[in-house]
Structure formats: C-alpha cells, structure tokens
Write a protein that holds these residues in place. Structure first.
Motif, PDB file in Angstrom:
ATOM      1  N   UNK B  56      -1.813-148.194  38.957  1.00 16.03           N
ATOM      2  CA  UNK B  56      -1.807-147.488  37.678  1.00 16.03           C
ATOM      3  C   UNK B  56      -0.455-146.836  37.369  1.00 16.03           C
ATOM      4  N   UNK B  57       0.411-146.764  38.382  1.00 16.69           N
ATOM      5  CA  UNK B  57       1.672-146.047  38.158  1.00 16.69           C
ATOM      6  C   UNK B  57       2.847-146.962  37.817  1.00 16.69           C
ATOM      7  N   UNK B  58       2.624-148.261  37.950  1.00 17.67           N
ATOM      8  CA  UNK B  58       3.730-149.196  37.772  1.00 17.67           C
ATOM      9  C   UNK B  58       3.607-149.977  36.470  1.00 17.67           C
ATOM     10  N   UNK B  59       4.756-150.373  35.943  1.00 21.03           N
ATOM     11  CA  UNK B  59       4.766-151.338  34.849  1.00 21.03           C
ATOM     12  C   UNK B  59       5.261-152.658  35.426  1.00 21.03           C
ATOM     13  N   UNK B  60       4.550-153.720  35.164  1.00 20.11           N
ATOM     14  CA  UNK B  60       4.948-155.007  35.737  1.00 20.11           C
ATOM     15  C   UNK B  60       4.314-156.149  34.948  1.00 20.11           C
ATOM     16  N   UNK B  61       4.855-157.330  35.197  1.00 21.11           N
ATOM     17  CA  UNK B  61       4.305-158.542  34.605  1.00 21.11           C
ATOM     18  C   UNK B  61       4.321-159.596  35.707  1.00 21.11           C
ATOM     19  N   UNK B  62       3.188-160.235  35.904  1.00 16.29           N
ATOM     20  CA  UNK B  62       3.145-161.222  36.974  1.00 16.29           C
ATOM     21  C   UNK B  62       2.077-162.263  36.745  1.00 16.29           C
TER      22      UNK B  62
END
Lengths: 217, 366
Positions: B56-62
């Motif tokens: 919930x604390x990270x921004x990412x795309x995968x």
C-alpha cells in the motif's frame, strides 16, 4: 449456436417446464429470441399458463356433469352419419365397428383400417385433455424460478426457488475474497483478481448455468 | 473447540440476544493459546512487517502472472498501484478476459467487462470487516523462517521468507521479498501434501511509473457503444457488519472455529436476493468463510451448478467445487443452506464443514 428450425410445440412446452437439456435450453432460448413466430408461440403458451395459474385451484364439476355430458355425447353420436366417420382406430366397441371399405369404392380405399368415433373414444379424448390440463396446471405451480438460470430470460422468480447458480457462487467468492484481502500476506490485488477471474466466460470448469439438484451419492 | 461466546449464545437461544453474544465474542476473542509456540525469529518478524506494509505504500507498475498448477492455466495482468490506495488491474491473458479492467480506489471497485459490455461499481467491503488477523495468530499456526540464501527475481535481489505449518513443519508459502522495497515479487502456495498449487510472480516491474489519477478512471469506457453501467453500491450487496444489521439474520449462532482458526469477522449482505450471514475464520494465513441462508422450501434440496461434485457430510449430500485455487462446499441443514469457501485443502474444508454441520444440527434441534 447450432442452426435450428422452428421450435416444436412440444419443445416450447418443455422449454417452459425447464425439462430440456442444457444445450437445448440455451439453443431454444437463443432461437426464440431471434424468431418472431416462435416468440409469438412462446408468448401464447405463457398466456395460457398464466390463465391457468389464475384459475381457481380446484374446480369440482356439478353432480350431474358426467351424466349430462355422456347423454349429450350419445345424442350427438347418433346424429353423425355412419359414412362420415373417419378416424384412426383407437378403441373397439362391439357393434360399433365401421369399415372404410363400406363407404369408399374399392380403388380409393386406404391401406389401413378405420372405425367410427365411439362414445368411449370421445370420453377417452375428453379425459386425456382434462388430465393434460391438470398436469399443466400442476407444472405451472412448480414453474416459478425455472427461468432463473436460462440466459436471456429475465429472472423474476428467483426468490421462490432454492437455487444457487454460478453468479451466486461468484458472489459468495467475492464476499470471501473481500474478507481475505485483510489477512496477513493476503495481497489485496491477488484477492481482487481471484474474484474477477471467476467471471471468465470461457471457463468451462464453471459449468453451465443450468442447475441440477439432488445428485445422490 | 467451544469458545465462551459460543456457550453464551447456546444458553440464550433468542436470536437477537445471541447476536449480542456474538458481537461480544468477536470483540473479546480470547488471545491465542500459546502452548508450544516458540519465539518469533526477529529477522522473520521484521521481514514480515516490511512485506506487509509495502504494497500500500509503493507506487509501481508491473506485469503479474498467476499460474494454477492443478489446472495448468495462467492469468496475466498489468497491475498499477499509486500509493496509498489506487489500484488498477488490466487483464492480458487469457484471451477470453483480455480487456477486462478493475479499478479499486478507497473501498470502491469498478469493473469493466468487455464480454458483457458492463461497467459495474461496487463497494469493496473489507474495510468494514474486522477481518484482520494479527501476527500472533499467524505464529500460532505457522513458523516464519528466513532462508539464508538470497535469490533474484526479475534481476532484483530478494530474501525468501518461508512459512511452515507448525503442525507438521511442511511448507505452506514461500515469499520472495524485494530487498529494497519490501514488495513480494514472487510467491508460491504449497498444499499439505507438498504439491505446488499456485505461483504468483512479476515478470517485469517499475517502481517509478508515470501514474496520474486518469490512469484510475474507467469512465471513458461508457463512451463505447452498448456499454451499460451497473451500480451495485445501493443494493445491499456489500457487507454490513453484524452490529449494524437491523433485521434477523438467517443463521442461528456462530459455529465453532476449525482447529487453529479464529473468528475474525462477520457481517451480512444480499446474495441471490437473499439475506446472507457471513462469518470469517482465519488461521493467520488462510481464511475460511461460512455463509448461511434461510431455505425457502425445506423439503426440496438446494439446486446447485451441475459441475459441483457430491460429497457426504454427516449423511447429507453436500456439493463441492474448485475454481482456480478456491474451493466451495454447499449443503442444506434443516432450514439453513450453508456454504464454506476457502483456499484451504479439501480435507480441511470438509472437516470444517462437518463440524459446522454438527453444530448447526444441535443448535437447530434445541
């Protein structure tokens, strides 16, 4: 979708009863949806059943019904000229036998034997019709909810049946995954995916939407 | 196992009062029995806490791939997360659901399904449930162990956290946790007989994606011809906590938990146009959900999808099915229809269902 001719009357009746096979239920629903005559036929059946449903639960004939009906049949039977009686032999009554050869010249005779309609024949036909009406009325009583799982047919009676279909299963799973998302290591996105994956239209493991109750071990 | 809450509910008998007892049970659930529980490895605890908070604390795309080994099929999605609470999932595989998109923002979920041309808005209910099992429950049933050998997943260094069943020391889960971010890059689920059942792993990931609010807006799909909008937020299809339910619930009382499990949440929602009581039990890692509905005709067995397999439960015919890694058992007991859903193995699910059935039989005959 398999190519279908017009749906037979029997199939429409079975379709309404929900007694067709899963594949035929689906094919029939799709065909009716796109076929004006069959759609009209279905509507007529529905109206008939609705009428039956609205009819009083039990109708008792008056005490002299059978006597009067029998007397009238005998009267009408006497009035019919012997030669005009042409129907397939169903019941043979001694003394009331009529041979087609008696009325038709030899060269025009049919190859099968016919007899005139007797009182018993008419009574049998009348009784059969009454039994059919009672049977249909009985089925109508058990009809609500049968469409709950047929694609394309509005589900208006779901609350009257104890039925769990695939949509319901997905709802239960969704409720589960929503709670599971709060578990340690649950990975919220994975739980959302678990619920969304279940709606895969090509997933044959989901089974057809027809229900099958009471499978015994 | 009979809890104090269970005993109270049995004595009361009255439905409304028994709910109060249940709420009390949920609120004052006794701490887990510490018999045989060894101290938690500090390194494992630290890694666990790091992993738990990372998502919930990270921004990412995968790109995330899930393989179900029992059936051999794989689901592949593009996953975007913008901290703290915006998530978007776009389906890439299989072809049949390619184009499906799910967006979750702060308890709201929108699902666009191209196959039936619909955009459905639901309320995501987990926030309303107290279904958060703590580390204490996890360590009561499982042993957390950090493997000494590091590993790499998509060229990123990871540490492997193994979760072993305390009862037999068999591996239940393996997590490959990113050393830098704490995100779980790969996970494996292993059945009690040692078979790998599910593998979930990223095949690529970026922690510096260019994400904006527009990436989490599906409203543009409504411009596609024929797409209809379905609003399920006002149809009671979302869970309402038991304490807020105003009408009598279908279930009689909470059945006891399965061995090692604890009651972690309960509520009510409409399923199949029927008021449904839901009760959730956790062993810290796995969740078992029990659903109860009132039957309409007790003399007629519940109709279920044809693919469900009959299984015996206390002389009754229950029906079992597995889809992906989720297993479901449905059966009737007197005036109630019961259903258990979970990712536990079939034997454990069945044992739980049998215990529930016995309990319900006793409580409904009293």
């Amino acid at each position: 979708m398999t190519e279908m001719k017009h749906v037979s009357t029997q199939d429409i009746s079975d379709f309404l009863d929900g007694t067709l096979s899963v594949a035929r239920m689906r094919d029939t629903a799709i065909h009716i949806d796109g076929c004006e005559p069959c759609s009209t036929e279905l509507e007529a059946w529905k109206k008939t059943r609705a009428m039956l449903r609205r009819a009083p639960k039990s109708v008792a004939p008056s005490p002299d019904f059978w006597a009067a009906t029998t007397a009238r049949l005998i009267e009408e039977d006497r009035a019919i000229p012997q030669a005009s009686r042409l129907s397939f032999q169903t019941v043979l009554i001694p003394g009331r036998r009529f041979e087609l050869k008696d009325a038709v010249p030899a060269g025009q005779r049919l190859s099968f034997k016919t007899v005139g309609p007797s009182i018993s024949t008419r009574m049998a036909a009348f009784t059969s019709m009454a039994a059919a009406i009672v049977g249909v009325a009985f089925m109508v009583g058990h009809w609500p909810g049968m469409f709950a799982v047929v694609p394309g047919i509005p589900n208006t009676n779901v609350s009257t049946m104890d039925t769990i279909d695939n949509d319901d299963l997905s709802s239960f799973v969704r409720a589960h995954t929503e709670a599971a998302a709060a578990q340690p290591f649950a990975d919220g996105s994975r739980q959302i995916m678990l619920a969304a994956d279940l709606d895969d239209p090509s997933d044959t493991s989901a089974g057809d939407t027809t229900t099958d109750a009471d499978a015994n071990l | 196992m009979l809890s104090a809450g269970f005993a109270a509910a049995l004595t009361l008998g009255n439905l409304t009062l028994s709910f109060n007892a249940r709420n009390a049970q949920a609120a004052t659930a006794p701490p887990p029995v510490a018999v045989g529980v060894s101290a938690l490895d500090p390194a494992a605890e630290a890694l666990y806490l790091k992993a738990r908070g990372a998502e919930s604390q990270l921004s990412y795309r995968g790109r995330l791939n899930t393989t179900y080994w029992r059936t051999g099929h794989t689901t592949s999605v593009i996953l975007r997360h913008m901290a703290p609470n915006s998530l978007r999932i776009d389906y890439v595989e299989p072809d049949s659901i390619r184009g499906r998109a799910v967006v979750v923002i702060a308890g709201n979920e929108w699902t666009y399904s191209p196959s039936d041309r619909s955009l459905t808005h639901r309320t995501f209910a987990s926030h309303s449930l107290a279904a958060t099992a703590g580390l204490d429950l996890l360590t009561r049933n499982y042993i957390l162990k950090v493997l000494p050998q590091p590993d790499t997943v998509i060229q990123r260094k990871t540490t492997i956290l193994e979760v072993l069943r305390r009862a037999n020391h068999t591996v239940a889960r393996k997590f490959w946790i990113d050393d830098v971010t704490g995100l779980i890059l790969k996970r494996e689920m292993v059945s009690e007989d040692g078979k790998l059942t599910v593998t979930i792993s990223y095949s690529d990931i970026s922690f510096h994606p260019q994400l904006t609010a527009a990436n989490f807006d599906l409203s543009n799909v409504t411009k596609i011809k024929g797409v209809r909008q379905v609003d399920e937020t006002k149809t009671n299809k979302s869970t309402v906590p038991v304490s807020q339910v105003t009408q009598p619930l279908p279930g009689s009382i909470y059945p006891p938990s399965a061995a090692g499990y604890r009651l972690v949440g309960s509520g009510s929602r409409q399923i199949n146009s029927r008021l449904t009581e839901e009760v959730h039990y956790s062993d810290g890692l796995e969740l078992l959900s029990l659903f109860e509905q009132k039957r309409i005709k007790v003399t007629r067995a519940t109709r279920v999808p044809r693919v469900m397999t009959p299984v015996p439960i206390n002389g009754k015919t229950a029906h079992f099915s597995r889809r992906n890694s989720l297993e479901t058992i449905i059966w009737d007991n007197g005036p109630l229809r019961l259903m258990v859903v979970g990712e536990a193995n079939q034997d454990r699910m069945l044992a739980f269902a049998i215990a529930v059935d016995q309990f319900v039989s006793k409580s409904t005959t009293k």
